[in-house]
Design a protein around this motif. Structure first.
Motif, PDB file in Angstrom:
ATOM      1  N   THR A  22       0.790  -1.262   0.107  1.00 12.43           N
ATOM      2  CA  THR A  22       0.143   0.172   0.134  1.00 12.43           C
ATOM      3  C   THR A  22       0.894   1.322  -0.097  1.00 12.43           C
ATOM      4  OG1 THR A  22      -1.433  -1.189   1.309  1.00 12.43           O
ATOM      5  CG2 THR A  22      -2.028   1.123   1.214  1.00 12.43           C
ATOM      6  N   ASN A  23       1.764   1.379   1.006  1.00 12.33           N
ATOM      7  CA  ASN A  23       2.588   2.700   0.929  1.00 12.33           C
ATOM      8  C   ASN A  23       3.959   2.497   0.415  1.00 12.33           C
ATOM      9  OD1 ASN A  23       3.967   1.849   3.273  1.00 12.33           O
ATOM     10  ND2 ASN A  23       2.443   2.592   4.934  1.00 12.33           N
ATOM     11  N   GLY A  24       4.481   1.502   0.322  1.00 15.45           N
ATOM     12  CA  GLY A  24       5.705   1.292  -0.330  1.00 15.45           C
ATOM     13  C   GLY A  24       7.068   1.385   0.660  1.00 15.45           C
ATOM     14  N   LYS A  25       6.701   1.578   2.004  1.00 13.80           N
ATOM     15  CA  LYS A  25       7.633   1.984   2.803  1.00 13.80           C
ATOM     16  C   LYS A  25       7.815   0.948   4.160  1.00 13.80           C
ATOM     17  CE  LYS A  25       8.364   6.474   1.626  1.00 13.80           C
ATOM     18  NZ  LYS A  25       8.268   7.982   2.024  1.00 13.80           N
ATOM     19  N   PHE A  78       1.772   1.893  -6.742  1.00 12.88           N
ATOM     20  CA  PHE A  78       1.146   0.882  -6.228  1.00 12.88           C
ATOM     21  C   PHE A  78       1.147  -0.464  -7.300  1.00 12.88           C
ATOM     22  CE2 PHE A  78      -2.708  -1.243  -5.394  1.00 12.88           C
ATOM     23  CZ  PHE A  78      -2.828  -1.895  -4.040  1.00 12.88           C
ATOM     24  N   ARG A  79       0.675   0.175  -8.300  1.00 11.42           N
ATOM     25  CA  ARG A  79       0.345  -0.850  -9.519  1.00 11.42           C
ATOM     26  C   ARG A  79       1.683  -1.832  -9.634  1.00 11.42           C
ATOM     27  NH1 ARG A  79      -1.538   3.347 -13.108  1.00 11.42           N
ATOM     28  NH2 ARG A  79      -0.798   2.016 -14.752  1.00 11.42           N
ATOM     29  N   ALA A  80       3.010  -1.018  -9.526  1.00 12.56           N
ATOM     30  CA  ALA A  80       4.331  -1.807  -9.829  1.00 12.56           C
ATOM     31  C   ALA A  80       4.552  -2.645  -8.748  1.00 12.56           C
ATOM     32  CB  ALA A  80       5.279  -0.691 -10.007  1.00 12.56           C
ATOM     33  N   ARG A  81       4.429  -2.322  -7.500  1.00 11.73           N
ATOM     34  CA  ARG A  81       4.684  -3.003  -6.473  1.00 11.73           C
ATOM     35  C   ARG A  81       3.933  -4.369  -6.485  1.00 11.73           C
ATOM     36  NH1 ARG A  81       5.150   1.967  -3.384  1.00 11.73           N
ATOM     37  NH2 ARG A  81       2.884   1.813  -2.788  1.00 11.73           N
ATOM     38  N   LYS A  82       2.486  -4.131  -6.847  1.00 12.31           N
ATOM     39  CA  LYS A  82       1.479  -5.162  -6.755  1.00 12.31           C
ATOM     40  C   LYS A  82       2.114  -6.227  -8.129  1.00 12.31           C
ATOM     41  CE  LYS A  82      -3.217  -5.754  -6.943  1.00 12.31           C
ATOM     42  NZ  LYS A  82      -4.472  -5.471  -7.536  1.00 12.31           N
ATOM     43  N   LYS A  83       2.344  -5.536  -9.142  1.00 13.61           N
ATOM     44  CA  LYS A  83       2.991  -6.568 -10.318  1.00 13.61           C
ATOM     45  C   LYS A  83       4.121  -7.116  -9.957  1.00 13.61           C
ATOM     46  CE  LYS A  83       2.868  -6.455 -15.169  1.00 13.61           C
ATOM     47  NZ  LYS A  83       3.320  -7.934 -15.015  1.00 13.61           N
TER      48      LYS A  83
END
Lengths: 205, 196
Positions: free
Chosen positions: A15-18, B180-185
């Motif tokens: 969700t927040n990348g951190k 977000f889309r990149a992390r999910k992918k």
């Protein structure tokens, strides 16, 4: 950390990348001890872990790090003889005008008037921008080699410049306000991305 | 996440008076002044190119192209705006063009990575973290360009969302959504992989 917490933290990262480094460390410890989570998300944890230590994410190989590009770039620049300031005045040729055709685009800000000469070897294009508060307005386009060409101000606040251009071609241009701000022609029939985050106006003759 | 400094320590996206002075001098015809800008920013550009291309020869080639492009485009730089965001955006556009030109880039990446693996083995260094980074890097390279670019700027270049917005012209929300889309992918792509 248990499996439930581990999963919650992966969701949190999504969700927040951190995530705090100590959380990541605990996740790593959990992963080492839990075959199930390891099986499920070992590879995904690599992303979380790598992205949290991004300074070391990709160390430049030494040969790239150490190569000094100055000489090669300076050589390329001088080879290409790129000049920013032309000392020569902008030269344009205007052939005899027989105002056979006048096209006016818009009236509020930018106005382009085209007068086709009867010899059809050249089109006189009058670039106009209404900007009474500007100190200077220049025309900058591929036909000026992107050197600013200053427009003249009339009493109504219109900046005007007529130039001759070859017909059957498309040209890109911008207005330069006060020598600083680039704007596309508000009345251009088409604006396209300039590849550097701005817009270029297009005129098709 | 700790916000780690750019390769050039202390570089922020704010304008630096020295930069403006050298830019002005270049614009006034003093080509030599451009050398100072190359010296100052070459590491940043090489790192960006490396993250984007991941091949030694192409990285140096692309970095040179970027600086030539920057030089050619300098008259278009708005002195009232930040130089570094502009530098990044010219660099990214040049890289995108370059990247598209490389045919079979996946092969190139793989070759580079195989080479790297060989090097590691040769030196008898078992560096798990480095291996992990290579796996992640490969996954990042497989992302669609729109997502990959943002991931590189955010995680590899350590730029803030607001700074990426300044560089790309995208809104903060758009950038966050792409992240977000990149992390999910990445999660989906890596889950299919055999854990090691």
């Amino acid at each position: 950390m248990n499996c439930k917490e581990y999963k919650e933290f992966t969701e949190q990262w999504l969700t927040n990348g951190k995530l705090a480094q100590d959380v990541i460390n605990k996740m790593e410890t959990h992963l080492a001890a839990c075959p199930l989570c390891r099986e499920e998300s070992r590879s995904f944890f690599q992303v979380i872990n790598s992205f949290s230590r991004s300074s070391s994410l990709d160390q430049l190989p030494q040969d790239i790090m150490e190569s000094d590009l100055r000489a090669s770039i300076m050589a390329k620049i001088s080879n290409k003889s790129i000049q920013f300031k032309s000392k020569k005045p902008f030269i344009y040729r205007i052939t005899a005008v027989a105002a056979s055709l006048i096209i006016i685009f818009g009236a509020v800000f930018g106005v382009i008037t085209l007068q086709r000469s009867n010899q059809s070897t050249e089109v006189i294009v009058c670039f106009t921008l209404y900007a009474p508060e500007a100190s200077t307005v220049s025309l900058v386009g591929d036909f000026t080699d992107w050197h600013p060409l200053e427009l003249d101000l009339d009493q109504q606040g219109n900046w005007i410049k007529s130039i001759g251009l070859k017909p059957e071609q498309s040209y890109l241009y911008n207005f330069l306000i006060n020598g600083q701000t680039w704007i596309p022609d508000p009345q251009a029939d088409m604006n396209i991305d300039d590849g550097f985050g701005g817009k270029n106006s297009v005129i098709n003759l | 996440m700790n916000h780690i400094e750019s390769p050039i320590s202390g570089v922020k996206l704010d304008n630096n008076f020295d930069d403006l002075e050298y830019i002005s001098r270049v614009l006034q015809g003093e080509t030599k002044a451009f050398e100072v800008l190359i010296e100052k920013y070459q590491l940043l550009i090489k790192k960006l190119a490396y993250n984007y291309l991941h091949h030694t020869e192409d990285v140096l080639d692309a970095s040179q192209d970027i600086f030539v492009e920057i030089y050619k485009s300098l008259p278009r730089f708005d002195l009232s705006k930040g130089f570094l965001p502009w530098l990044y955006s010219v660099a990214l556009n040049t890289l995108k063009k370059k990247y598209r030109k490389i045919k079979g880039h996946t092969l190139v990446i793989k070759k580079a990575q195989e080479q790297k693996r060989e090097d590691i083995e040769k030196n008898e260094i078992h560096n798990r973290a480095q291996e992990d980074r290579m796996v992640v890097k490969e996954a990042v390279h497989k992302l669609p360009e729109k997502l990959r670019e943002i991931i590189i700027l955010y995680y590899y270049e350590n730029l803030k969302v607001s700074e990426i917005s300044e560089i790309t012209g995208l809104s903060d929300e758009n950038i966050k959504s792409r992240l977000f889309r990149a992390r999910k992918k990445l999660k989906e792509d890596l889950q299919d992989m055999q854990p090691f």
